[in-house]
Design a protein around this motif. Structure first.
Motif, PDB file in Angstrom:
ATOM      1  N   GLY A  21       0.818  -1.211   0.000  1.00 40.34           N
ATOM      2  CA  GLY A  21       0.000   0.000   0.000  1.00 40.34           C
ATOM      3  C   GLY A  21       0.852   1.262   0.000  1.00 40.34           C
ATOM      4  N   LEU A  22       1.965   1.236   0.724  1.00 39.98           N
ATOM      5  CA  LEU A  22       2.857   2.397   0.756  1.00 39.98           C
ATOM      6  C   LEU A  22       3.452   2.667  -0.620  1.00 39.98           C
ATOM      7  CD1 LEU A  22       4.349   4.557   2.420  1.00 39.98           C
ATOM      8  CD2 LEU A  22       6.137   2.870   2.811  1.00 39.98           C
ATOM      9  N   THR A  23       3.764   1.608  -1.348  1.00 42.65           N
ATOM     10  CA  THR A  23       4.310   1.760  -2.691  1.00 42.65           C
ATOM     11  C   THR A  23       3.277   2.396  -3.621  1.00 42.65           C
ATOM     12  OG1 THR A  23       5.639  -0.218  -2.322  1.00 42.65           O
ATOM     13  CG2 THR A  23       5.414   0.523  -4.582  1.00 42.65           C
ATOM     14  N   CYS A  24       2.040   1.953  -3.536  1.00 45.95           N
ATOM     15  CA  CYS A  24       0.984   2.533  -4.383  1.00 45.95           C
ATOM     16  C   CYS A  24       0.709   3.982  -3.990  1.00 45.95           C
ATOM     17  CB  CYS A  24      -0.286   1.703  -4.287  1.00 45.95           C
ATOM     18  SG  CYS A  24      -0.112   0.084  -5.046  1.00 45.95           S
ATOM     19  N   TRP A  25       0.760   4.280  -2.686  1.00 46.08           N
ATOM     20  CA  TRP A  25       0.558   5.656  -2.240  1.00 46.08           C
ATOM     21  C   TRP A  25       1.654   6.556  -2.790  1.00 46.08           C
ATOM     22  CZ3 TRP A  25       3.498   8.985   0.745  1.00 46.08           C
ATOM     23  CH2 TRP A  25       2.855  10.133   1.160  1.00 46.08           C
ATOM     24  N   LEU A  26       2.886   6.085  -2.726  1.00 48.08           N
ATOM     25  CA  LEU A  26       4.011   6.875  -3.233  1.00 48.08           C
ATOM     26  C   LEU A  26       3.947   7.020  -4.753  1.00 48.08           C
ATOM     27  CD1 LEU A  26       6.605   8.326  -2.391  1.00 48.08           C
ATOM     28  CD2 LEU A  26       7.816   6.187  -2.709  1.00 48.08           C
ATOM     29  N   ALA A  27       3.436   6.019  -5.444  1.00 45.92           N
ATOM     30  CA  ALA A  27       3.335   6.090  -6.901  1.00 45.92           C
ATOM     31  C   ALA A  27       2.316   7.133  -7.350  1.00 45.92           C
ATOM     32  CB  ALA A  27       2.958   4.721  -7.473  1.00 45.92           C
ATOM     33  N   LEU A  42      14.228  10.630  -3.014  1.00 45.92           N
ATOM     34  CA  LEU A  42      12.781  10.448  -2.963  1.00 45.92           C
ATOM     35  C   LEU A  42      12.179  10.386  -4.364  1.00 45.92           C
ATOM     36  CD1 LEU A  42      10.349  10.219  -1.055  1.00 45.92           C
ATOM     37  CD2 LEU A  42      10.146  12.698  -1.216  1.00 45.92           C
ATOM     38  N   ALA A  43      12.700  11.203  -5.282  1.00 49.20           N
ATOM     39  CA  ALA A  43      12.217  11.160  -6.666  1.00 49.20           C
ATOM     40  C   ALA A  43      12.534   9.816  -7.316  1.00 49.20           C
ATOM     41  CB  ALA A  43      12.834  12.295  -7.477  1.00 49.20           C
ATOM     42  N   LEU A  44      13.704   9.260  -7.012  1.00 52.37           N
ATOM     43  CA  LEU A  44      14.051   7.946  -7.540  1.00 52.37           C
ATOM     44  C   LEU A  44      13.119   6.878  -6.981  1.00 52.37           C
ATOM     45  CD1 LEU A  44      16.005   6.193  -9.199  1.00 52.37           C
ATOM     46  CD2 LEU A  44      17.375   5.960  -7.129  1.00 52.37           C
ATOM     47  N   LEU A  45      12.818   6.950  -5.681  1.00 55.55           N
ATOM     48  CA  LEU A  45      11.874   6.001  -5.097  1.00 55.55           C
ATOM     49  C   LEU A  45      10.481   6.160  -5.708  1.00 55.55           C
ATOM     50  CD1 LEU A  45      12.798   6.028  -1.313  1.00 55.55           C
ATOM     51  CD2 LEU A  45      13.058   4.157  -2.926  1.00 55.55           C
ATOM     52  N   ASN A  46      10.092   7.397  -5.986  1.00 57.23           N
ATOM     53  CA  ASN A  46       8.807   7.646  -6.617  1.00 57.23           C
ATOM     54  C   ASN A  46       8.738   7.033  -8.005  1.00 57.23           C
ATOM     55  OD1 ASN A  46       7.104   9.675  -8.461  1.00 57.23           O
ATOM     56  ND2 ASN A  46       6.201   9.553  -6.416  1.00 57.23           N
ATOM     57  N   LEU A  62      10.519   4.481  -9.081  1.00 52.11           N
ATOM     58  CA  LEU A  62      10.481   3.024  -8.917  1.00 52.11           C
ATOM     59  C   LEU A  62       9.092   2.553  -8.484  1.00 52.11           C
ATOM     60  CD1 LEU A  62      13.936   2.372  -7.237  1.00 52.11           C
ATOM     61  CD2 LEU A  62      13.226   1.742  -9.543  1.00 52.11           C
ATOM     62  N   ALA A  63       8.422   3.323  -7.624  1.00 50.57           N
ATOM     63  CA  ALA A  63       7.068   2.957  -7.195  1.00 50.57           C
ATOM     64  C   ALA A  63       6.093   3.050  -8.360  1.00 50.57           C
ATOM     65  CB  ALA A  63       6.626   3.866  -6.052  1.00 50.57           C
ATOM     66  N   ARG A  64       6.251   4.059  -9.213  1.00 51.20           N
ATOM     67  CA  ARG A  64       5.384   4.159 -10.399  1.00 51.20           C
ATOM     68  C   ARG A  64       5.596   2.964 -11.317  1.00 51.20           C
ATOM     69  NH1 ARG A  64       6.031  10.164 -12.697  1.00 51.20           N
ATOM     70  NH2 ARG A  64       6.047  11.177 -10.679  1.00 51.20           N
ATOM     71  N   TRP A  65       6.850   2.550 -11.465  1.00 50.02           N
ATOM     72  CA  TRP A  65       7.144   1.396 -12.317  1.00 50.02           C
ATOM     73  C   TRP A  65       6.534   0.131 -11.714  1.00 50.02           C
ATOM     74  CZ3 TRP A  65      10.359  -2.835 -11.096  1.00 50.02           C
ATOM     75  CH2 TRP A  65      10.572  -3.714 -12.155  1.00 50.02           C
ATOM     76  N   ARG A  66       6.602  -0.003 -10.386  1.00 50.41           N
ATOM     77  CA  ARG A  66       6.086  -1.194  -9.726  1.00 50.41           C
ATOM     78  C   ARG A  66       4.562  -1.261  -9.782  1.00 50.41           C
ATOM     79  NH1 ARG A  66       4.930  -5.700  -8.302  1.00 50.41           N
ATOM     80  NH2 ARG A  66       5.203  -6.536  -6.236  1.00 50.41           N
ATOM     81  N   CYS A  67       3.891  -0.108  -9.714  1.00 43.67           N
ATOM     82  CA  CYS A  67       2.440  -0.063  -9.669  1.00 43.67           C
ATOM     83  C   CYS A  67       1.813   0.225 -11.030  1.00 43.67           C
ATOM     84  CB  CYS A  67       1.979   0.997  -8.669  1.00 43.67           C
ATOM     85  SG  CYS A  67       2.432   0.602  -6.970  1.00 43.67           S
ATOM     86  N   ARG A  68       2.569   0.093 -12.087  1.00 48.90           N
ATOM     87  CA  ARG A  68       2.037   0.409 -13.408  1.00 48.90           C
ATOM     88  C   ARG A  68       0.887  -0.545 -13.742  1.00 48.90           C
ATOM     89  NH1 ARG A  68       6.370  -2.736 -14.010  1.00 48.90           N
ATOM     90  NH2 ARG A  68       6.276  -4.427 -15.519  1.00 48.90           N
ATOM     91  N   GLU A  69      -0.024  -0.035 -14.547  1.00 48.58           N
ATOM     92  CA  GLU A  69      -1.193  -0.836 -14.956  1.00 48.58           C
ATOM     93  C   GLU A  69      -0.773  -1.805 -16.039  1.00 48.58           C
ATOM     94  OE1 GLU A  69      -4.716  -0.023 -14.396  1.00 48.58           O
ATOM     95  OE2 GLU A  69      -4.311   1.468 -12.866  1.00 48.58           O
ATOM     96  N   LYS A  70      -1.282  -2.994 -15.994  1.00 56.24           N
ATOM     97  CA  LYS A  70      -0.943  -3.984 -17.012  1.00 56.24           C
ATOM     98  C   LYS A  70      -2.087  -4.162 -17.949  1.00 56.24           C
ATOM     99  CE  LYS A  70       2.467  -6.386 -14.347  1.00 56.24           C
ATOM    100  NZ  LYS A  70       2.934  -7.584 -13.786  1.00 56.24           N
TER     101      LYS A  70
END
Length: 146
Positions: free
Chosen positions: A72-78, A132-136, A138-146
């Motif tokens: 959930g934290l990853t999606c929030w950051l994304a 923080l921008a790099l983590l953001n 990476l979170a966008r990449w992880r939570c991308r829509e398929k």
């Protein structure tokens, strides 16, 4: 000259930040007034018949576990898009203050007492915002829509 550069950079950063906040607030307000965008309705497909429970019990367990979704934290950051603009602004300000610091060391008068600490603090702030921008990203990449 140094005063003009420092105060100009400060005025630029404040105006950029206020403009960014106004832009995001207006987008948020427009989204609240206009409502959510119309989504495409997905037709449910006919499901295949499941195997009886007796056949499933004899089935061999798979070696690979099913992939789990992001935290959930990853999606929030994304969903947050503030880190990259703020990091680039802090990096530009750090570069300008570093140039001004170099100019101040070349003149016969000594720079103000806390100026070197201010430049160092701004550098650490820029480095933290870049991380923080790099983590953001990476979170966008992880939570991308398929």
């Amino acid at each position: 000259m140094a005063y003009v550069l420092v105060m100009g950079g400060l005025a630029l950063s404040v105006s950029f930040t206020l403009g960014w906040v106004l832009w995001r607030a207006s987008l948020w307000a427009w989204g609240r007034v206009a409502g959510p965008p119309a989504r495409r309705q997905v037709q449910p497909r006919a499901r295949a018949r499941k195997a009886p429970a007796a056949r499933k019990a004899h089935a061999k367990p798979s070696a690979k576990p099913a992939p789990r979704g992001p935290w959930g934290l990853t999606c929030w950051l994304a969903r947050r898009h503030f880190a990259l603009p703020l990091a680039s602004l802090a990096l530009i300000l750090y570069g300008l203050t570093r140039v001004v610091e170099f100019g101040m060391t070349q003149r016969p008068l000594s720079p103000p007492v806390g100026y070197h600490r201010l430049v160092d603090g701004l550098g650490w702030l820029a480095a933290g915002l870049l991380a923080l921008a790099l983590l953001n990203l990476l979170a966008r990449w992880r939570c991308r829509e398929k």
